[in-house]
Scaffold this active site. Structure first.
Site, mmCIF file in Angstrom:
data_model
loop_
_atom_site.group_PDB
_atom_site.id
_atom_site.type_symbol
_atom_site.label_atom_id
_atom_site.label_comp_id
_atom_site.label_asym_id
_atom_site.label_seq_id
_atom_site.Cartn_x
_atom_site.Cartn_y
_atom_site.Cartn_z
ATOM 1 N N ASP A 45 -18.907 -20.993 -36.310
ATOM 2 C CA ASP A 45 -20.272 -20.741 -36.786
ATOM 3 C C ASP A 45 -20.360 -21.159 -38.253
ATOM 4 O O ASP A 45 -19.592 -20.675 -39.085
ATOM 5 C CB ASP A 45 -20.598 -19.256 -36.632
ATOM 6 C CG ASP A 45 -20.523 -18.821 -35.170
ATOM 7 O OD1 ASP A 45 -21.372 -19.263 -34.384
ATOM 8 O OD2 ASP A 45 -19.591 -18.068 -34.816
ATOM 9 N N THR A 76 -16.639 -30.953 -27.635
ATOM 10 C CA THR A 76 -16.997 -29.591 -27.223
ATOM 11 C C THR A 76 -18.512 -29.472 -27.046
ATOM 12 O O THR A 76 -19.274 -30.359 -27.448
ATOM 13 C CB THR A 76 -16.543 -28.552 -28.264
ATOM 14 O OG1 THR A 76 -17.446 -28.605 -29.382
ATOM 15 C CG2 THR A 76 -15.122 -28.773 -28.740
HETATM 16 C C1 LIG Z 1 -20.515 -22.298 -32.800
HETATM 17 S S1 LIG Z 1 -19.573 -21.627 -31.492
HETATM 18 C C2 LIG Z 1 -18.472 -22.974 -31.038
HETATM 19 C C3 LIG Z 1 -17.898 -22.810 -29.666
HETATM 20 C C4 LIG Z 1 -16.936 -23.917 -29.201
HETATM 21 N N1 LIG Z 1 -15.739 -23.969 -30.017
HETATM 22 C C5 LIG Z 1 -17.618 -25.263 -29.179
HETATM 23 O O1 LIG Z 1 -17.283 -26.090 -30.029
HETATM 24 O O2 LIG Z 1 -18.475 -25.466 -28.308
HETATM 25 C C6 LIG Z 1 -18.475 -20.528 -32.331
HETATM 26 C C7 LIG Z 1 -17.849 -19.498 -31.397
HETATM 27 O O3 LIG Z 1 -16.901 -18.737 -32.122
HETATM 28 C C8 LIG Z 1 -16.963 -17.392 -31.670
HETATM 29 N N2 LIG Z 1 -16.406 -16.562 -32.751
HETATM 30 C C9 LIG Z 1 -16.841 -16.496 -34.038
HETATM 31 N N3 LIG Z 1 -16.070 -15.655 -34.756
HETATM 32 C C10 LIG Z 1 -15.121 -15.182 -33.900
HETATM 33 C C11 LIG Z 1 -14.054 -14.276 -34.055
HETATM 34 N N4 LIG Z 1 -13.806 -13.690 -35.241
HETATM 35 N N5 LIG Z 1 -13.294 -14.002 -32.980
HETATM 36 C C12 LIG Z 1 -13.541 -14.595 -31.788
HETATM 37 N N6 LIG Z 1 -14.544 -15.472 -31.568
HETATM 38 C C13 LIG Z 1 -15.336 -15.762 -32.621
HETATM 39 C C14 LIG Z 1 -18.430 -17.159 -31.382
HETATM 40 O O4 LIG Z 1 -18.629 -16.118 -30.462
HETATM 41 C C15 LIG Z 1 -18.848 -18.523 -30.820
HETATM 42 O O5 LIG Z 1 -18.760 -18.555 -29.415
#
Ligand SMILES: C[S@@+](CC[C@H](N)C(=O)[O-])C[C@H]1O[C@@H](n2cnc3c(N)ncnc32)[C@H](O)[C@@H]1O
Length: 235
Positions: free
Chosen positions: A140, A213
C-alpha cells in the site's frame, strides 16, 4: 511501531499499521477453502516460532511474501518453482481464501499462509537467518504525506527483515508508485548490512520469474511505471 496519541504520554500507545482491513465478502469457494484447507495450509501466530523444515517436511530455499493480495502471482511462483518453499502473509481474508482454494486445486505442497499482520509474524514466528528471499510486491503506497508513516518500508522494518534473511538472502520490493520507490531506495541505501544487487541507487529489471501481480496490472492501466528493488543481506 507505536506512537503516543496527541503527544499525551499518559494515553496508551497506539500501533501504526501498514493496512486498513478492507471490507470484502468471501465467495462460497473461498469460505469453503478457509474451512477445509486451513488445517493443511494455515499457520497461526499463536503457535509462535516455526521450524520451516518441520512445517514443509523438507529442507528447501525459503521465500516469504508479505501482502500477497489475492495471491494469484504467489501461487504461480510456487507452482513454477516447486523446489522452493513459500510462506505468504496477508490480512485480507478473501485473498487468503482464494489462495487456499487455488493451492488446493493445484495440489501444491510447497506453500503455507498466515492471516495476520506481517510485523507480528516476523517478530514471533520466523526464525532469524532463515529466509532466502523476502518479497514485498506493490505494498500500500499511502500516497498522502501525512500517511507516509504507515508505509511498511521504514528503517526499523529493513533491520527486522535483515535479521530474518540469511546472509546472501535478498529483500525484493516492487512498486508502481514513483515516490514510494524513491522512499524505498532512500531507506535501503541507508540501511546497514545490505547491498543493492543492481548497483548503487539502481533499480532492478523485473525478473522473468516474477509474475505481473494484480496491483501491477491496475497500476499499468493507470499509466504508472514499475520499479523493482533488490537488496542482498551482506552482514
Ligand atoms: C496494494 S495490495 C498488493 C497486493 C499484491 N501484492 C499485488 O501486487 O497484487 C497490498 C496488500 O498488502 C496487505 N498488507 C498490508 N500491510 C500488511 C501487513 N502488515 N501484514 C499483512 N498484509 C499486509 C494488504 O492487505 C493488501 O492486500
Amino acid at each position: 511501531m507505536t506512537a503516543p496519541e496527541n503527544g499525551d504520554e499518559a494515553k496508551p500507545m497506539r500501533k501504526i499499521r501498514s493496512f486498513v482491513l478492507r471490507a470484502g465478502r468471501m465467495t462460497e469457494g473461498q469460505q469453503r477453502a478457509m474451512d477445509d484447507a486451513w488445517p493443511k495450509y494455515g499457520l497461526n501466530l499463536c503457535d509462535g516460532r516455526i521450524d520451516p523444515a518441520e512445517v514443509f517436511g523438507r529442507e528447501a530455499p525459503l521465500v516469504l511474501e508479505i501482502g500477497f493480495g489475492m495471491g494469484d502471482s504467489m501461487i504461480e511462483m510456487a507452482k513454477d518453482q516447486p523446489e522452493k518453499n513459500y510462506i505468504g502473509i496477508e490480512v485480507h481474508t478473501p485473498g487468503v481464501g482464494r489462495l487456499l482454494n487455488n493451492a488446493t486445486e493445484l495440489g501444491l505442497e510447497n506453500i503455507r499462509v498466515y492471516r495476520e499482520d506481517a510485523i507480528e509474524v516476523l517478530a514471533d514466528c520466523i526464525p532469524d537467518g532463515s529466509l532466502d528471499t523476502l518479497q514485498l510486491f506493490f505494498p500500500d503506497p499511502w500516497h498522502k504525506k501525512r500517511h507516509h508513516k504507515r508505509r511498511i518500508v521504514q528503517p526499523a522494518f529493513a533491520q527486522s527483515i535483515r535479521k530474518k534473511l540469511k546472509v546472501g538472502g535478498v529483500f525484493h520490493m516492487a512498486t508502481d508508485w514513483e515516490n514510494y520507490a524513491e522512499h524505498m531506495m532512500e531507506v535501503m541505501n541507508a540501511a546497514e548490512g545490505y547491498q543493492n544487487v543492481a548497483g548503487d541507487s539502481q533499480y532492478s529489471p523485473q525478473p522473468e520469474w516474477r509474475p505481473v501481480t494484480k496491483f501491477q496490472k491496475r497500476g499499468e492501466r493507470l499509466g504508472h511505471g514499475v520499479w523493482d528493488l533488490m537488496f542482498e543481506r551482506i552482514s
